[in-house]
Motif scaffolding. Structure first.
Motif, PDB file in Angstrom:
ATOM      1  N   ILE A  28       0.741  -1.333   0.113  1.00 19.68           N
ATOM      2  CA  ILE A  28      -0.067   0.166  -0.028  1.00 19.68           C
ATOM      3  C   ILE A  28       0.796   1.127  -0.152  1.00 19.68           C
ATOM      4  O   ILE A  28       0.636   2.129  -0.743  1.00 19.68           O
ATOM      5  CB  ILE A  28      -0.936  -0.041   1.234  1.00 19.68           C
ATOM      6  N   ALA A  29       1.748   1.391   0.524  1.00 23.28           N
ATOM      7  CA  ALA A  29       2.815   2.367   0.728  1.00 23.28           C
ATOM      8  C   ALA A  29       3.501   2.893  -0.434  1.00 23.28           C
ATOM      9  O   ALA A  29       3.373   3.844  -0.770  1.00 23.28           O
ATOM     10  CB  ALA A  29       4.000   2.087   2.029  1.00 23.28           C
ATOM     11  N   GLU A  30       3.978   1.619  -1.280  1.00 24.03           N
ATOM     12  CA  GLU A  30       4.680   2.054  -2.509  1.00 24.03           C
ATOM     13  C   GLU A  30       3.462   2.619  -3.532  1.00 24.03           C
ATOM     14  O   GLU A  30       3.712   3.504  -4.158  1.00 24.03           O
ATOM     15  CB  GLU A  30       4.973   0.773  -2.981  1.00 24.03           C
ATOM     16  N   ASP A  31       2.170   2.041  -3.428  1.00 25.53           N
ATOM     17  CA  ASP A  31       1.164   2.565  -4.215  1.00 25.53           C
ATOM     18  C   ASP A  31       0.734   3.931  -4.026  1.00 25.53           C
ATOM     19  O   ASP A  31       0.519   4.794  -4.699  1.00 25.53           O
ATOM     20  CB  ASP A  31      -0.073   1.645  -4.282  1.00 25.53           C
ATOM     21  N   VAL A  32       0.603   4.235  -2.614  1.00 26.32           N
ATOM     22  CA  VAL A  32       0.195   5.421  -2.041  1.00 26.32           C
ATOM     23  C   VAL A  32       1.238   6.713  -2.065  1.00 26.32           C
ATOM     24  O   VAL A  32       1.025   7.853  -2.232  1.00 26.32           O
ATOM     25  CB  VAL A  32      -0.549   5.381  -0.655  1.00 26.32           C
ATOM     26  N   GLY A  33       2.682   6.381  -1.719  1.00 27.21           N
ATOM     27  CA  GLY A  33       3.715   7.053  -1.826  1.00 27.21           C
ATOM     28  C   GLY A  33       3.943   7.774  -0.368  1.00 27.21           C
ATOM     29  O   GLY A  33       4.365   9.008  -0.396  1.00 27.21           O
ATOM     30  N   VAL A  34       3.886   6.875   0.651  1.00 32.47           N
ATOM     31  CA  VAL A  34       3.975   7.009   1.912  1.00 32.47           C
ATOM     32  C   VAL A  34       4.848   5.958   2.380  1.00 32.47           C
ATOM     33  O   VAL A  34       5.159   5.067   1.777  1.00 32.47           O
ATOM     34  CB  VAL A  34       2.937   7.330   2.840  1.00 32.47           C
ATOM     35  N   SER A  35       5.566   6.161   3.866  1.00 35.11           N
ATOM     36  CA  SER A  35       6.212   4.919   4.375  1.00 35.11           C
ATOM     37  C   SER A  35       5.349   4.052   4.971  1.00 35.11           C
ATOM     38  O   SER A  35       4.252   4.121   5.310  1.00 35.11           O
ATOM     39  CB  SER A  35       7.252   5.437   5.491  1.00 35.11           C
ATOM     40  N   PRO A  36       6.006   2.638   4.887  1.00 32.15           N
ATOM     41  CA  PRO A  36       5.149   1.516   5.439  1.00 32.15           C
ATOM     42  C   PRO A  36       4.779   1.668   7.134  1.00 32.15           C
ATOM     43  O   PRO A  36       3.595   1.443   7.357  1.00 32.15           O
ATOM     44  CB  PRO A  36       6.002   0.283   5.286  1.00 32.15           C
TER      45      PRO A  36
END
Length: 247
Positions: A28-36
């Motif tokens: 999700i983080a990679e898709d959204v652009g935030v950290s895990p």
């Protein structure tokens, strides 16, 4: 306790509605652009606030030994509806109960069983509770879909307030646990005691309905939502000051 649904929260909900079993925080983080770490923190918030109430398997009962599934439409007295809905859930074979804001036909009860007699037993138990069954239908199939408004737009941009910045910098949101080491301490004292990493900076604190711009004398409280800038990759060790002993 309510929770604000910003773009990050909506994207998390959409991803988990699509496939909770095979969706991880890093994905999700990679898709959204935030950290895990931000994603894990947000999921905890959504669960604690009751927005995400659980994770369930979508079972095709017909494929499981050709079991039958029936939808009962029933009427409960308005003042008794919540109690009867809870009691209906305890009947063997019932897999879902849905309440409606209506005077009649205000409960939908989904039940499954190996044969018609088993489903008749469910109907009898519902009647014993005091429910009036208005209709019943065999369910052929049921399909679910993630709420499209929470999904990505065709030209989605990364979020400006929760992003991985150039040069390896990251901005992360953290909710402070009740028994976290930093609770009750000023940011200056926390820094002196080595609770804060050298390359991290608390840039804002959300407390109830206020957003504070912290100074060295600002005291951190349980439940605060801190926005933290890290000048390097934000790893799990950086969370220790904000997490409870049991985490």
């Amino acid at each position: 306790m309510g929770i604000r649904l910003d773009d990050v929260n909506r994207r998390i909900i959409h991803a988990l509605m699509q496939d909770a079993r095979n969706t991880s925080a890093p994905t999700i983080a990679e898709d959204v652009g935030v950290s895990p770490a931000t994603i894990r923190n947000r999921i905890d918030q959504l669960e604690n606030a009751g927005v995400i109430r659980g994770y369930h398997a979508n079972v095709d009962f017909e494929a499981a030994d050709e079991m039958l599934t029936t939808l009962y439409t029933a009427t409960a007295p308005i003042e008794e509806r919540p109690r009867l809905a809870q009691q209906a859930r305890t009947i063997p074979g019932v897999v879902n109960v849905r309440e409606f804001v209506a005077g009649e036909k205000n409960l939908h009860v989904l039940a499954t069983g190996p044969d018609v007699e088993a489903l008749n037993d469910v109907a009898r138990e519902l009647t014993k509770l005091g429910l009036e069954i208005d209709d019943e239908k065999l369910v052929r199939t049921e399909q679910f879909q993630a709420y499209h408004a929470f999904g990505p737009e065709e030209t989605h941009q990364q979020f400006s307030d929760y992003i991985s910045l150039a040069g390896g910098n990251e901005v992360v949101e953290i909710t402070v646990d009740d028994d976290a080491p930093i609770v009750g301490k000023s940011l200056e004292r926390a820094d002196d005691e080595g609770l804060l990493e050298d390359d991290t900076l608390v840039v804002s604190i959300e407390r109830t309905d206020d957003v504070l711009t912290p100074t060295g004398s600002t005291e951190v409280r349980a439940g605060d939502i801190l926005t933290v800038l890290s000048r390097s990759d934000f790893d799990e060790s950086a969370l220790r000051a904000f997490e409870g002993v049991g985490n």
